[in-house]
Design an enzyme around this catalytic site. Sequence first.
Site, PDB file in Angstrom:
ATOM      1  N   SER B 163       6.978 -14.731 -16.539  1.00 44.30           N
ATOM      2  CA  SER B 163       7.935 -15.678 -15.967  1.00 44.30           C
ATOM      3  C   SER B 163       9.080 -15.918 -16.964  1.00 44.30           C
ATOM      4  O   SER B 163       9.669 -14.950 -17.451  1.00 44.30           O
ATOM      5  CB  SER B 163       7.186 -16.976 -15.624  1.00 44.30           C
ATOM      6  OG  SER B 163       7.937 -17.803 -14.798  1.00 44.30           O
ATOM      7  N   ASP B 329       3.873 -12.427  -5.282  1.00 43.40           N
ATOM      8  CA  ASP B 329       4.742 -13.332  -6.046  1.00 43.40           C
ATOM      9  C   ASP B 329       6.101 -13.408  -5.370  1.00 43.40           C
ATOM     10  O   ASP B 329       6.907 -12.489  -5.463  1.00 43.40           O
ATOM     11  CB  ASP B 329       4.876 -12.813  -7.482  1.00 43.40           C
ATOM     12  CG  ASP B 329       5.663 -13.757  -8.388  1.00 43.40           C
ATOM     13  OD1 ASP B 329       6.276 -14.719  -7.882  1.00 43.40           O
ATOM     14  OD2 ASP B 329       5.648 -13.535  -9.608  1.00 43.40           O
ATOM     15  N   HIS B 362       2.866 -16.199  -7.837  1.00 40.44           N
ATOM     16  CA  HIS B 362       3.365 -16.140  -9.221  1.00 40.44           C
ATOM     17  C   HIS B 362       2.266 -16.476 -10.227  1.00 40.44           C
ATOM     18  O   HIS B 362       2.261 -15.953 -11.342  1.00 40.44           O
ATOM     19  CB  HIS B 362       4.537 -17.119  -9.347  1.00 40.44           C
ATOM     20  CG  HIS B 362       5.271 -17.037 -10.643  1.00 40.44           C
ATOM     21  ND1 HIS B 362       5.797 -15.855 -11.125  1.00 40.44           N
ATOM     22  CD2 HIS B 362       5.574 -17.981 -11.574  1.00 40.44           C
ATOM     23  CE1 HIS B 362       6.388 -16.092 -12.292  1.00 40.44           C
ATOM     24  NE2 HIS B 362       6.259 -17.367 -12.592  1.00 40.44           N
TER      25      HIS B 362
END
Lengths: 385, 385
Positions: B163, B329, B362
């Site tokens: 991320s 995601d 995610h």
Amino acid sequence: MSTGSVGIVETRYLDLPGPLPLDSGRTLSGVRVAYETYGTLSPEKDNVILVCHALSGDAHAAGIGAESALDGFGAAASPKGIGWWDGMIGPGKAFDTDRFFVISTNLLGGCRGTTGPSSIDPETGFPYGSDFPVITVADMVRCERAFLDELGIDRLAAVAGGSLGGMQALQWAVSYPGQVDTIVVIASTHALHPQGLAWNAIARESIMRDPDWQGGHYYGTGRAPDAGMGVARMVGHITYLSAPALETKFGRRLQGREDVGYTIGEAEFEVESYLRHQAESFVKRFDANTYLYTSRALTYFDLGREHGSLEQALEKIRARTLLIAFSSDWLYPPVASRQIADQLEKSGKSVEIHIIDAPYGHDCFLLEEARQTPIVRKFLDESRT
Amino acid sequence: MSTGSVGIVETRYLDLPGPLPLDSGRTLSGVRVAYETYGTLSPEKDNVILVCHALSGDAHAAGIGAESALDGFGAAASPKGIGWWDGMIGPGKAFDTDRFFVISTNLLGGCRGTTGPSSIDPETGFPYGSDFPVITVADMVRCERAFLDELGIDRLAAVAGGSLGGMQALQWAVSYPGQVDTIVVIASTHALHPQGLAWNAIARESIMRDPDWQGGHYYGTGRAPDAGMGVARMVGHITYLSAPALETKFGRRLQGREDVGYTIGEAEFEVESYLRHQAESFVKRFDANTYLYTSRALTYFDLGREHGSLEQALEKIRARTLLIAFSSDWLYPPVASRQIADQLEKSGKSVEIHIIDAPYGHDCFLLEEARQTPIVRKFLDESRT
């Protein structure tokens, strides 16, 4: 084929004579319903279509709104504005006012003329606020039924709506199976999926955590939870659009600048500015408590839970059913419409389903009028023969 | 192969000797960096892996945290808790501490020991609050570079992160191409898509609209924007999970009740209760201003904009690149990793990409350790030969 406008229309109001029983066990007295009509009622009263609006809609579905007296929440019903489903309602349109008498009401709990949390509680003389009873989609439909009774209308040629409006259409067919010929259920579901529950919970939290909400009793205090409802609306807006639509519409473009401005508080990207604008304009026209109550009702809606199973719920339906869903709608994804269609077919009911491939997400039901029109017209034609 | 824990670790702190220049043109003096290390530094100092955390992480990436003194925001670094990437860092794990010396720092602007908005501004003697300079991912990386200088570490065998941590890894390879052998970029992107910009904007709005934010100067007032940050965290949580994962985890189950309770204010569905719980526990451990600054930095991050084009940005990279993305995601969708891989390949760079089919959205980068481990180990092995 040329289509036209229903012209200038005025929102009218009708007071229900009796109390309205609610699913919660409570009753509401002195219920007022805001409504508009388009087209002409046939002598046999057999050409009535009821259209039901979604979370933030109102009775002004078509035509150009006449300047109307302030009512309810204090907001005129979109004065001079164009109705929220004007592309679908009018002469030659999907809901053809040359043939049908179309009725649109503001839903129970609303803030645009129909009794809701911002209305005066006859027992106290003050606005209900959060003392307003919690309502369900079935309550909304019960209110619409009582309202039509007053107009002397027993049967509906169709009930139609998108999103929460589609839930009402489904509920009509389940609650009053003998009184509905057809239902048109667009971008809707028999039960919102858990992610949808979550978005709604976040929106409600945002409103209720705003200190200006004041436990729901903010009317007359000079303060309203605009900050919280603004955030709720932002969340709503993003869930109504698809990610690719946002990409096309805004990309990562900066708002009126060449480079990032190194600020925390300013809207620097176009999409940020858009969200702020949407929030600002929404809080001017909508009541936060109505948002809470309506959001709660649509999260409760679950035909399967209410009737033992989806099969048992849909077993009651006698209306011919038209389902329309949109490929990019991730808030009310096509899979739910497909489930309804499959179950109706299994039960030997008359059902037609169309999944329209379109990129705008849930908002498609308000935008893709040209592609919905022939589907709806043909479906309603077949019912009339 | 058996894997182990790095055991009990203590977060340490290092003060940078010089001022840190920032992209905004401002500089920060007296920067402190919180960090942890796992494994043993080789005499040649050639076995160093820097792991970079995401929005809400901290320096405590692996092992069990020792009770540490309160610092910065006033929150101990997860006292006695397990590190946020413990499944990936340790003896025999993906980042194998039997071979590598793994360093984890709290990012610049953080609230877990590294200088951020809650730190004391040496010029005023009061916490910075919203006077803290706006920072970028490049600034975070510049701070990490300065910190490693103090440790006498010139080269990194790898920079890894998921991320926002993956953005830092990419930025390392672009900013310091001669000093990074490999980068491991997981569930990340070269530029967040507009829907991601929107979610971040909504989270920031929610914090800044909370009157307890007080323009960013809430330290020492006894009030903090917990209500707004709670909503921000709720939004975050839903974007980190996939809709099917929510379906599996919660469905539409009611929270400890047989039927709906006809309430507006209570959490009635399990997913509603979960969101409230997540919000509550987050506000206890995280600073709202750090949320704002970090969110702003990750929305600014755009290698293409900063370097003329994505091609020109990636042209600078000399590190071997490993990209991992997850099929479900939707916040950092695989398409971005694919774009990076395609561009690197086109430029003749060494790149490897894996799209892992997994359902958790995610959050996969923190959950799917077993499937990432052989990929990362093999990639790092190949670099060592």
